[in-house]
Motif scaffolding. Sequence first.
Motif, mmCIF file in Angstrom:
data_model
loop_
_atom_site.group_PDB
_atom_site.id
_atom_site.type_symbol
_atom_site.label_atom_id
_atom_site.label_comp_id
_atom_site.label_asym_id
_atom_site.label_seq_id
_atom_site.Cartn_x
_atom_site.Cartn_y
_atom_site.Cartn_z
ATOM 1 N N PRO A 288 1.459 -10.025 -2.294
ATOM 2 C CA PRO A 288 0.449 -9.851 -1.245
ATOM 3 C C PRO A 288 -0.118 -8.429 -1.304
ATOM 4 O O PRO A 288 0.610 -7.482 -1.648
ATOM 5 C CB PRO A 288 1.239 -10.062 0.047
ATOM 6 C CG PRO A 288 2.473 -10.809 -0.362
ATOM 7 C CD PRO A 288 2.775 -10.401 -1.767
ATOM 8 N N VAL A 289 -1.417 -8.304 -0.970
ATOM 9 C CA VAL A 289 -2.097 -6.999 -1.079
ATOM 10 C C VAL A 289 -1.352 -5.924 -0.284
ATOM 11 O O VAL A 289 -1.109 -4.814 -0.769
ATOM 12 C CB VAL A 289 -3.566 -7.135 -0.600
ATOM 13 C CG1 VAL A 289 -4.229 -5.763 -0.515
ATOM 14 C CG2 VAL A 289 -4.339 -8.063 -1.536
ATOM 15 N N GLY A 290 -0.964 -6.286 0.959
ATOM 16 C CA GLY A 290 -0.289 -5.310 1.824
ATOM 17 C C GLY A 290 1.010 -4.807 1.207
ATOM 18 O O GLY A 290 1.339 -3.620 1.302
ATOM 19 N N GLU A 291 1.735 -5.701 0.563
ATOM 20 C CA GLU A 291 3.008 -5.311 -0.063
ATOM 21 C C GLU A 291 2.763 -4.324 -1.208
ATOM 22 O O GLU A 291 3.469 -3.318 -1.339
ATOM 23 C CB GLU A 291 3.718 -6.569 -0.594
ATOM 24 C CG GLU A 291 5.061 -6.282 -1.247
ATOM 25 C CD GLU A 291 5.678 -7.541 -1.864
ATOM 26 O OE1 GLU A 291 5.642 -8.619 -1.224
ATOM 27 O OE2 GLU A 291 6.186 -7.435 -3.000
ATOM 28 N N LEU B 80 0.255 -2.298 -1.572
ATOM 29 C CA LEU B 80 -0.165 -0.986 -1.054
ATOM 30 C C LEU B 80 1.017 -0.236 -0.457
ATOM 31 O O LEU B 80 1.130 0.983 -0.605
ATOM 32 C CB LEU B 80 -1.280 -1.153 -0.014
ATOM 33 C CG LEU B 80 -2.603 -1.690 -0.564
ATOM 34 C CD1 LEU B 80 -3.661 -1.712 0.524
ATOM 35 C CD2 LEU B 80 -3.086 -0.821 -1.734
ATOM 36 N N GLU B 81 1.884 -0.969 0.202
ATOM 37 C CA GLU B 81 3.047 -0.342 0.821
ATOM 38 C C GLU B 81 3.960 0.272 -0.249
ATOM 39 O O GLU B 81 4.461 1.385 -0.098
ATOM 40 C CB GLU B 81 3.808 -1.381 1.637
ATOM 41 C CG GLU B 81 5.028 -0.769 2.279
ATOM 42 C CD GLU B 81 5.287 -1.300 3.673
ATOM 43 O OE1 GLU B 81 4.709 -2.352 4.022
ATOM 44 O OE2 GLU B 81 6.065 -0.648 4.376
ATOM 45 N N LEU B 82 4.133 -0.477 -1.342
ATOM 46 C CA LEU B 82 5.008 0.009 -2.410
ATOM 47 C C LEU B 82 4.620 1.404 -2.876
ATOM 48 O O LEU B 82 5.467 2.231 -3.190
ATOM 49 C CB LEU B 82 4.902 -0.940 -3.626
ATOM 50 C CG LEU B 82 5.855 -2.115 -3.715
ATOM 51 C CD1 LEU B 82 5.516 -2.943 -4.938
ATOM 52 C CD2 LEU B 82 7.301 -1.626 -3.784
ATOM 53 N N VAL B 83 3.300 1.645 -2.958
ATOM 54 C CA VAL B 83 2.840 2.926 -3.515
ATOM 55 C C VAL B 83 2.391 3.899 -2.425
ATOM 56 O O VAL B 83 1.808 4.951 -2.728
ATOM 57 C CB VAL B 83 1.696 2.701 -4.531
ATOM 58 C CG1 VAL B 83 2.165 1.852 -5.699
ATOM 59 C CG2 VAL B 83 0.476 2.063 -3.870
ATOM 60 N N GLY B 84 2.635 3.543 -1.171
ATOM 61 C CA GLY B 84 2.318 4.461 -0.069
ATOM 62 C C GLY B 84 0.835 4.613 0.190
ATOM 63 O O GLY B 84 0.370 5.685 0.581
ATOM 64 N N LEU B 85 0.063 3.530 0.003
ATOM 65 C CA LEU B 85 -1.383 3.621 0.243
ATOM 66 C C LEU B 85 -1.838 2.809 1.456
ATOM 67 O O LEU B 85 -3.043 2.633 1.652
ATOM 68 C CB LEU B 85 -2.151 3.132 -0.997
ATOM 69 C CG LEU B 85 -2.421 4.145 -2.109
ATOM 70 C CD1 LEU B 85 -3.288 3.511 -3.199
ATOM 71 C CD2 LEU B 85 -3.107 5.406 -1.590
ATOM 72 N N THR B 86 -0.885 2.344 2.257
ATOM 73 C CA THR B 86 -1.246 1.497 3.395
ATOM 74 C C THR B 86 -2.280 2.191 4.289
ATOM 75 O O THR B 86 -3.262 1.582 4.710
ATOM 76 C CB THR B 86 0.025 1.161 4.214
ATOM 77 O OG1 THR B 86 0.994 0.648 3.301
ATOM 78 C CG2 THR B 86 -0.256 0.135 5.293
ATOM 79 N N GLY B 87 -2.085 3.460 4.522
ATOM 80 C CA GLY B 87 -2.979 4.205 5.397
ATOM 81 C C GLY B 87 -4.373 4.397 4.818
ATOM 82 O O GLY B 87 -5.283 4.831 5.524
ATOM 83 N N ARG B 88 -4.568 4.101 3.552
ATOM 84 C CA ARG B 88 -5.877 4.288 2.906
ATOM 85 C C ARG B 88 -6.528 2.946 2.553
ATOM 86 O O ARG B 88 -7.501 2.900 1.798
ATOM 87 C CB ARG B 88 -5.721 5.118 1.607
ATOM 88 C CG ARG B 88 -4.989 6.417 1.788
ATOM 89 C CD ARG B 88 -5.774 7.399 2.645
ATOM 90 N NE ARG B 88 -6.724 8.147 1.864
ATOM 91 C CZ ARG B 88 -7.779 8.777 2.384
ATOM 92 N NH1 ARG B 88 -8.017 8.701 3.675
ATOM 93 N NH2 ARG B 88 -8.601 9.456 1.619
ATOM 94 N N ALA B 89 -5.992 1.867 3.144
ATOM 95 C CA ALA B 89 -6.427 0.510 2.755
ATOM 96 C C ALA B 89 -7.939 0.311 2.875
ATOM 97 O O ALA B 89 -8.556 -0.335 2.035
ATOM 98 C CB ALA B 89 -5.682 -0.516 3.599
#
Length: 308
Positions: free
Chosen positions: A111-114, A116-125
Motif C-alpha cells: 500500500p502507498v501509505g506503507e 511512504l512510512e517505511l522511508v519516512g515520507l508520510t509527512g510529505r505525501a
Amino acid sequence: MTDVIEAEGLRRTYRGGFEAVRGISFSVAPGELFALLGTNGAGKTSTVELLEGLAPPGGGAVRVLGHDPYRERAAVRPRIGVMLQEGGFPSDLTVTETVRMWAGCTSGARPVGEALELVGLTGRAGTRVKLLSGGEKRRLDLALALLGRPEVLFLDEPTTGLDAEGRRETWKLVRELRDSGTTVLLTTHYLEEAEQLADRLAILHQGRIAAEGRVADVVAGRPARISFDLPDGYHLGDLPPLGQLGVTDHESVGRTVRLRTNALQESATGLLLWAQRAGVELRGLDVRSASLEEAFLEIAKEEKEQTA
Ligand SMILES: Nc1ncnc2c1ncn2[C@@H]1O[C@H](COP(=O)(O)OP(=O)(O)OP(=O)(O)O)[C@@H](O)[C@H]1O
C-alpha cells in the motif's frame, strides 16, 4: 542454497572501445548484504546495471535468482527492486501520485501509505516531487524500489545527499530489510556505510576487483597510523630509530609527522616512552588502527602506481 547473484568474468565495453568492467567475479548469498566500493569511475554503476539486466555483458556471465537478468528480464524484474542513482520522476506529481503510479506497474505492490512510512515520507505525501529536497528524493527512490517487496534490492549510492540523520535512518531500514531475508547489493562512496552495513564487500578499481571479503579480511594486514606534531626545537632525526619501533613508512608535512606501522602497540609505546624521557608533549597525537578507509586509500594508491 545457491547464490542469489553470481557474476563470472563480467566485462562491459562502451561504444568507442572503453572497457569499464574488466572481468570481475563475485557472488552474493541469500540474505547477504554485499557492497561495491570504488573511486569515481571505478565501474560500480556499469557493473550494477549488468546485474539489473539493463545491458548485456560484453563478456562473462551473470545470473540473478538463477536467471540471466538481461535475456530473462521478465522472470527477474518482478523479484528485484532497483534504486538508481538518478531517479528522474515527473516533477509535477505529488509524492503519493508518484508512488501510486509506480504501484500500478508493480505486481503485489505494498500500500502507498506503507511504502511512504517505511522511508519516512508520510509527512510529505501531498508535496510535489519538484519541491522535495535532494535527500527526500532519494527516499522516494527507495520507496519505489521497495514497493514490490523485492527478494533482491539494488541500491546505487542510496544515501548520497542525505543528512546524517537521514543516512542513519536509511541504514536502519536497510538492515531491517536484510534481517528479514532480502538480499542487498549496495554501491557507496561512504566507507562508513560499508563498514556499518556490509556482510562482505569488493573494492573496484579501474574495472577490476582490487580486494574482496569481510571488512576484517580487507582491513587485515593494512598498516595502522600514528601522527603527531614534532615538538618545537626537535627534528625528525631526534626521534628514536623508526625502523626499530616497527614503523614501515613515514612522512612529514611541516611539523606534522605521519607514521605507518604493522606493530601499532610497539610503535606507539616506543614513541611515548621517548617523549616522556625527553620531557616533551606530542601535540595532535592521533593513533589509529587500520580501517576500511586506510585499506581503500592504500589499494587506490597501489593500483595507481602499478598502472602508472
Ligand atoms: N555510456 C558510457 N559511455 C562511455 N563511457 C562510459 C559510459 N558510462 C560510463 N562510462 C565510463 O565508464 C567508467 C565507469 O563508470 P561507472 O559509472 O560505472 O563508474 P562508478 O564506479 O559508478 O563511478 P561513480 O562513483 O562516479 O558513480 C567511467 O570512466 C565512465 O566515464
